[in-house]
Each structure stands twice: as structure tokens, then as C-alpha cells.
Design an enzyme around this catalytic site. Structure first.
Site, PDB file in Angstrom:
ATOM      1  N   LYS A 225       5.917 -19.659  -0.613  1.00 38.05           N
ATOM      2  CA  LYS A 225       4.581 -19.759  -1.180  1.00 38.05           C
ATOM      3  C   LYS A 225       4.119 -21.205  -1.352  1.00 38.05           C
ATOM      4  O   LYS A 225       4.903 -22.153  -1.289  1.00 38.05           O
ATOM      5  CB  LYS A 225       4.501 -18.971  -2.495  1.00 38.05           C
ATOM      6  CG  LYS A 225       4.504 -17.466  -2.228  1.00 38.05           C
ATOM      7  CD  LYS A 225       4.207 -16.631  -3.442  1.00 38.05           C
ATOM      8  CE  LYS A 225       4.070 -15.157  -3.036  1.00 38.05           C
ATOM      9  NZ  LYS A 225       3.890 -14.264  -4.184  1.00 38.05           N
ATOM     10  N   ARG A 265      12.107 -11.200  -3.504  1.00 39.75           N
ATOM     11  CA  ARG A 265      11.455 -10.759  -2.263  1.00 39.75           C
ATOM     12  C   ARG A 265      11.308 -11.976  -1.341  1.00 39.75           C
ATOM     13  O   ARG A 265      10.654 -12.952  -1.722  1.00 39.75           O
ATOM     14  CB  ARG A 265      10.089 -10.163  -2.601  1.00 39.75           C
ATOM     15  CG  ARG A 265       9.276  -9.671  -1.416  1.00 39.75           C
ATOM     16  CD  ARG A 265       7.907  -9.198  -1.884  1.00 39.75           C
ATOM     17  NE  ARG A 265       7.103  -8.622  -0.813  1.00 39.75           N
ATOM     18  CZ  ARG A 265       6.328  -9.319  -0.001  1.00 39.75           C
ATOM     19  NH1 ARG A 265       6.247 -10.643  -0.136  1.00 39.75           N
ATOM     20  NH2 ARG A 265       5.624  -8.722   0.952  1.00 39.75           N
TER      21      ARG A 265
END
Length: 310
Positions: A225, A265
Site C-alpha cells: 500500500k 492479507r
């Protein structure tokens, strides 16, 4: 502390003795990280199986990008992308999560063999989602969400990001429970990167204990991210591309596992699978280490003497 009881058990899913690894299969042409690489059904199923071979405990299949600015795909297209991949992986014995905000997609994916519904809106995007999940008796991931991200990182203003995210997640979990989802089937996710800047994401990672205090297993989804790119770039440099953030992702995975996360994840599984296993080994070593004696003599691990002899 027992690893399973400490992290929480999700009814309807296997009980892993450490932080679980959720591999990502994006069946999309426009994901921020790997859009288009796994768009074909056969290729996507093979990729999911490869992730399991690399150490993934479960695989999250999604057919709609949630990157900032992404436009939504229509229902028929999302179903076309997702359901055959779910069916193909489930038929191979893979524990499959479906990443969707649509109740119809969740319902058909569950019928095709999915074991978990991962809704980044926590049931807010589609009012039919909670009744569908409750009726199926499926585990459900409730993520912190402040709305769709078209037009940028919307509503990303916080006076106290940890307190506000915890409070808003608590309220959402209460609504999900009131809708009929069983408490032992609820997972919470702080929503890193969703309506949050880098400093918000880092603050949440620094206080995962506050999120675990909600009383439900915790999923941490930091993989590749933007905030990791900001950290790696430093104050002046350009952020590295998403696929060059996997080592940083594994570092977050180790930290999350150490903090008691139920699962992480990730897009690149192998490094994170190693990281969570090391974190588990350290946790076990801490549990077997004796405290120093009252006279100040060194403690032992219960199996070896002070000099390492039996």
C-alpha cells in the site's frame, strides 16, 4: 498465551496456530498492484494454487478494484470474473475468501465454495449484504470504511485516528451483529489506505492492541500500500512501485503477527509466510523461557540447563 485463543478463532474456518496468511488473487484489469496479471480464469486459479504452495492458508478472490479513483464494474461482470475462480480454487480444497461489496456476488461465491466474505465496506455499500451473510452463516470481515474513493482519498480527516477508527468499527460491528451475523464469525480490519494517509496507517499499526480490544479476530491488509511507499521513499524521494514493496509488507506482517493479528492479507506470499512463522517461533520461545531466579541467577528454558546441557 495460547496462540489460537490469543488471536481469536473464526467459526467455520480452520484454526491456525499462528497468524494466518491470506493470499490475494485480483481478477481485475486495473488493481493498483497487479491489475491484469490474473484476469483470465485459468491463470487466476493457477495463481491461487501457487500462492497456497508458497504458504498461503487461504486465498482472497476479488473482481473489483478498490484503489482510489477506480470506477465500479457492473454486477454481471463482477460475477463473471469472480465465481468461476472461486469454484475452481474451492474444488481444489483451497479455503477461499471472496472480496466483494455486492450481496449477489457474495451469495453466488458462497454457493460456489467460498468460506469467508471480505467486504471492504463492512456491509455499508449494499444493504442486502448482511442478511445474505447471516443467512449463509458465513464468517464476515468488517473493514473500517468511510465511503467510495472516487475522486481521491475521501473523508481522510481525523483528530484521533485510532480512537475514531476503533469507535466507528465498534458501531459497525454492532450493526452487523444486530443483522444476524454470529459474533464468532466476525473479523475486523482497520482499513489501511482507505480514507487514510500514511501517518494514519502507521498510527493504526502502532496500536493494533486497541483494535484487538474490540474482541474479534483482526485482519491486517497492508500489502504494497501507498503508506509503505512513503516510508521507503523517505522525505524527499519518489515512492517505489507497488511490486517493490514486498519486503516492507513482510516486515508489517511480522509486526502484525507479533501484535496478535489473526491474519495478514498479502500479494506476495512467500516472504510473509516466513515472517509469520518466525514471529510464531519467537512467541513460543518467550512462552518457554523461565524468569530469572529470586537470587538473580539466569533462568533456563525448562529443557536445558544454564550451560545448554540436558
Amino acid at each position: 498465551m495460547n496462540s489460537i485463543s490469543g488471536r481469536g478463532r473464526v467459526a467455520g474456518l480452520p484454526a491456525w496456530d499462528r497468524c494466518a496468511v491470506m493470499g490475494v488473487v485480483n481478477v481485475t484489469p486495473d488493481s493498483f498492484s497487479d491489475g491484469g496479471r490474473w484476469f483470465d480464469t485459468t491463470v487466476a486459479v493457477k495463481h491461487g494454487l501457487d500462492l497456497v504452495a508458497q504458504g498461503a492458508d487461504l486465498v482472497d478472490v476479488g473482481g473489483e478494484s478498490t484503489r482510489p479513483g477506480a470506477t465500479r464494474v457492473d454486477e454481471a461482470e463482477e460475477l463473471r470474473r469472480v465465481v468461476p475462480v472461486v469454484r475452481g480454487l474451492a474444488s481444489e480444497g483451497v479455503v477461499v475468501s471472496v472480496d466483494t461489496m455486492r450481496a449477489s456476488v457474495a451469495e453466488q461465491a458462497l454457493a460456489a465454495g467460498a468460506a469467508l466474505v471480505n467486504d471492504v465496506s463492512g456491509g455499508l455499500a449494499d444493504p442486502a449484504m448482511i442478511p445474505v451473510v447471516a443467512a449463509a452463516g458465513a464468517p464476515f470481515v468488517v473493514m473500517h470504511w468511510r465511503g467510495f474513493l472516487q475522486g481521491g482519498n475521501v473523508k481522510g480527516v481525523y483528530a484521533d485516528v485510532v480512537g475514531e477508527v476503533v469507535g466507528e468499527l465498534h458501531a459497525r460491528v454492532e450493526a452487523v451483529l444486530a443483522g444476524g451475523v454470529a459474533p464468532d464469525r466476525v473479523v475486523v480490519d482497520p482499513g489501511l489506505g482507505f480514507s487514510k494517509e500514511a501517518e494514519h496507517d502507521l498510527a493504526l499499526l502502532a496500536h493494533l492492541d486497541r483494535l484487538r480490544a474490540l474482541g474479534h479476530p483482526l485482519l491486517v491488509a497492508a500489502s504494497r500500500k501507498r503508506f509503505l511507499g512513503r516510508v521507503l521513499a523517505g522525505p524527499e524521494g519518489p515512492p517505489p512501485p507497488a511490486r517493490e514493496r514486498d519486503a516492507a509488507t513482510a516486515a508489517v506482517s511480522a509486526l502484525a503477527a507479533h501484535a496478535g493479528a489473526w491474519a495478514v492479507r498479502v500479494h506476495e506470499v512467500r516472504a510473509t509466510a516466513d515472517a509469520v512463522r518466525v514471529a510464531r517461533a519467537v512467541e513460543e520461545a518467550r512462552g518457554t523461557q523461565r524468569t530469572p531466579g529470586a537470587d538473580g541467577t539466569p533462568g533456563t528454558d525448562g529443557e536445558h540447563g544454564p550451560e545448554g546441557a540436558r
